[in-house]
Design a protein around this motif. Structure first.
Motif, short mmCIF file in Angstrom:
data_model
loop_
_atom_site.label_atom_id
_atom_site.label_comp_id
_atom_site.label_asym_id
_atom_site.label_seq_id
_atom_site.Cartn_x
_atom_site.Cartn_y
_atom_site.Cartn_z
N LEU B 69 0.84 -1.20 0.00
CA LEU B 69 0.00 0.00 0.00
C LEU B 69 0.87 1.25 0.00
O LEU B 69 1.93 1.28 0.62
CB LEU B 69 -0.90 0.00 1.24
CG LEU B 69 -1.78 -1.25 1.39
CD1 LEU B 69 -2.41 -1.31 2.77
CD2 LEU B 69 -2.86 -1.27 0.32
N ASN B 70 0.41 2.26 -0.71
CA ASN B 70 1.26 3.45 -0.83
C ASN B 70 0.58 4.76 -0.47
O ASN B 70 1.09 5.83 -0.75
CB ASN B 70 1.83 3.55 -2.24
CG ASN B 70 0.74 3.74 -3.28
OD1 ASN B 70 -0.41 3.99 -2.92
ND2 ASN B 70 1.09 3.63 -4.54
N ASN B 71 -0.58 4.67 0.13
CA ASN B 71 -1.26 5.92 0.49
C ASN B 71 -1.59 5.96 1.98
O ASN B 71 -2.60 6.50 2.40
CB ASN B 71 -2.53 6.09 -0.34
CG ASN B 71 -3.45 4.88 -0.15
OD1 ASN B 71 -3.04 3.88 0.43
ND2 ASN B 71 -4.67 4.99 -0.63
N LEU B 72 -0.72 5.35 2.76
CA LEU B 72 -0.98 5.28 4.19
C LEU B 72 -0.48 6.53 4.90
O LEU B 72 0.44 7.20 4.44
CB LEU B 72 -0.28 4.04 4.78
CG LEU B 72 -0.72 2.71 4.18
CD1 LEU B 72 0.11 1.57 4.77
CD2 LEU B 72 -2.20 2.46 4.41
N TYR B 73 -1.11 6.79 6.02
CA TYR B 73 -0.65 7.89 6.88
C TYR B 73 0.68 7.49 7.50
O TYR B 73 0.79 6.42 8.11
CB TYR B 73 -1.68 8.14 7.98
CG TYR B 73 -1.32 9.25 8.94
CD1 TYR B 73 -1.76 10.56 8.69
CD2 TYR B 73 -0.59 9.01 10.09
CE1 TYR B 73 -1.45 11.59 9.57
CE2 TYR B 73 -0.27 10.03 10.97
CZ TYR B 73 -0.71 11.32 10.70
OH TYR B 73 -0.41 12.33 11.58
N MET B 74 1.68 8.34 7.37
CA MET B 74 2.97 8.04 7.98
C MET B 74 3.65 9.33 8.42
O MET B 74 3.60 10.33 7.72
CB MET B 74 3.86 7.29 6.99
CG MET B 74 5.20 6.91 7.58
SD MET B 74 6.00 5.50 6.81
CE MET B 74 6.38 6.18 5.23
N ARG B 75 4.23 9.29 9.58
CA ARG B 75 4.95 10.46 10.11
C ARG B 75 6.23 10.01 10.78
O ARG B 75 6.32 8.90 11.31
CB ARG B 75 4.09 11.18 11.15
CG ARG B 75 2.86 11.88 10.60
CD ARG B 75 3.21 13.07 9.72
NE ARG B 75 2.04 13.78 9.23
CZ ARG B 75 1.31 13.44 8.17
NH1 ARG B 75 1.63 12.35 7.47
NH2 ARG B 75 0.27 14.16 7.80
N GLN B 76 7.19 10.91 10.80
CA GLN B 76 8.48 10.58 11.42
C GLN B 76 8.36 10.59 12.94
O GLN B 76 7.68 11.45 13.51
CB GLN B 76 9.54 11.59 11.00
CG GLN B 76 10.94 11.15 11.37
CD GLN B 76 12.00 12.21 11.12
OE1 GLN B 76 12.68 12.67 12.05
NE2 GLN B 76 12.15 12.60 9.86
N VAL B 77 9.02 9.65 13.56
CA VAL B 77 9.09 9.62 15.02
C VAL B 77 10.36 10.33 15.48
O VAL B 77 10.34 11.16 16.38
CB VAL B 77 9.09 8.17 15.55
CG1 VAL B 77 9.35 8.12 17.04
CG2 VAL B 77 7.77 7.49 15.19
N GLY B 78 11.46 10.02 14.82
CA GLY B 78 12.73 10.65 15.18
C GLY B 78 13.90 9.76 14.81
O GLY B 78 13.71 8.64 14.33
#
Lengths: 224, 224
Positions: B69-78
């Motif tokens: 899947l390529n439209n998932l919500y993703m954010r950097q943690v660190g």
DNA sequence: TCAAAAGTGTTAGATTTACACCCATGA
DNA sequence: TCATGGGTGTAAATCTAACACTTTTGA
């Protein structure tokens, strides 16, 4: 370990957003880049991560090189890794923000490194993605200052309530009501009134307060 | 650029904390490491950052490899960068967290990659510093779910209010009052009631709701 | 004596929390 | 018919926000 060798290595650097509070303004420390690429552009202070140090240590070392101080509050902002963020080579950079009491920073060291305090509202265009780093750091700090006692890292150890309020206002970017603010501070038993008076800021004089870190850790109800 | 050459390069990887919601539980996707060092240990799914891709792209690629899947919500943690965090070589890793609707994840792909959903409260000891990554990701997500409409990334596009509440409770780790929760949701005009009824969860049937992203962006007052 | 900053309480309004019963349905 | 989860409103308590005048003192 041939497994690792299939992949390529990159340079990793750290960049430090150093916040200070002076003349009722929140400031950030920037300087002109001394090296190519980008020589002469405004820039955050940074350094490369060495093979034998953690990224946190690299940030600490960078901060200490610049300020001569080694016990400052510092937290990671995040990693910045666009392919061409550095015009020279592929460099991934990890941003940190640090808080300093401006008075603790030796003027001589500041001049030696050729860095200056600029108002957070007047940050010029910076090298590479450094403006983005500053924006993110400020955003994190704005959240943090409401729930954790970081204000005291930006003030002298003795401060007046007006100073504390001006700092808070400078960080969140809006004014707050004096009586309500003082009420909230008075609820925090770890912000202790001393019997000292500051006469610099007014004729009448203002009571000086102190942050009691031990008391804070015993009962850490912080909410601004 | 001899300037860069004075410094050493390191491997940089990404690790992805993939959260899913199933059977009223918040889960995270982990698998047994297929390679040395640490072969056989529970681990997050990760990959190396290539020379020609940004760290965000590396995370996206890693996530897509695993999930298709390529439209998932993703954010950097660190960024995680202790010297010896990887027992093999010096590797700095950047953690990201992603949200997925478990039903969208092909069971076949899951089995092919040998990964499993484990309850967030029952995460076993993981390879290297991966537990720390999971903890930090969860912490960030807990803040985020109160102020941003990310719940809907973990649910089917049609969901009942009870599902939404159970998800919220699973994330924050405590139960909330049903009436108060529903009151808050009803204040959000972008969570729209459909005339469809879900009969799976109860005899009476429950109304199905939908998140209207366009309406959200026109009036984004989100507060749980 | 007056300008300038310090210091101090109250009230209305908004928000949050606690709480319990009826409804619809399939088994 | 009854067990199960769905659905609904009110009142008390707490928190937040708005607001203005007196005090002290050095110039």
């Amino acid at each position: 370990m041939t497994y690792y060798k299939e992949h390529s290595k990159v340079w990793v650097s750290v960049d430090v957003i150093i916040f200070g509070f002076d003349e009722q303004k929140l400031k950030v420390l920037i300087g002109r880049r001394q090296m190519d690429p980008g020589r002469g552009e405004w820039s955050l202070y940074g350094g490369f991560v060495a093979a034998d140090e953690s990224i946190d240590d690299a940030a600490q070392r960078t901060l200490e090189t610049l300020t001569g101080l080694n016990n400052l509050y510092m937290r990671q902002v995040g990693a910045f890794g666009s392919i061409d963020r550095d015009p020279g080579e592929r460099v991934i950079s990890i941003a940190y923000y640090a808080l300093i009491n401006v008075k603790d920073y030796s003027e001589q060291l500041r001049l030696e490194h050729g860095v200056e305090w600029v108002d957070i509202n007047e940050v010029p265009p910076l090298y590479s993605d450094h403006n983005k780093m500053v924006d993110q750091a400020l955003h994190i700090m704005r959240q943090k200052i409401k729930t954790a006692p970081i204000s005291f890292r930006l003030l002298p150890s003795l401060f007046t309530l007006t100073q504390l309020q001006r700092l808070y206002e400078a960080v969140i970017g809006e004014e707050v009501d004096k009586r309500n603010f003082r009420k909230r501070i008075k609820d925090m038993d770890f912000v202790e009134k001393t019997d000292l008076i500051d006469k610099k800021s007014s004729k009448r004089g203002a009571a000086l307060y102190r942050f009691n870190n031990k008391a804070y850790h015993e009962d850490s109800n912080f909410k601004l």
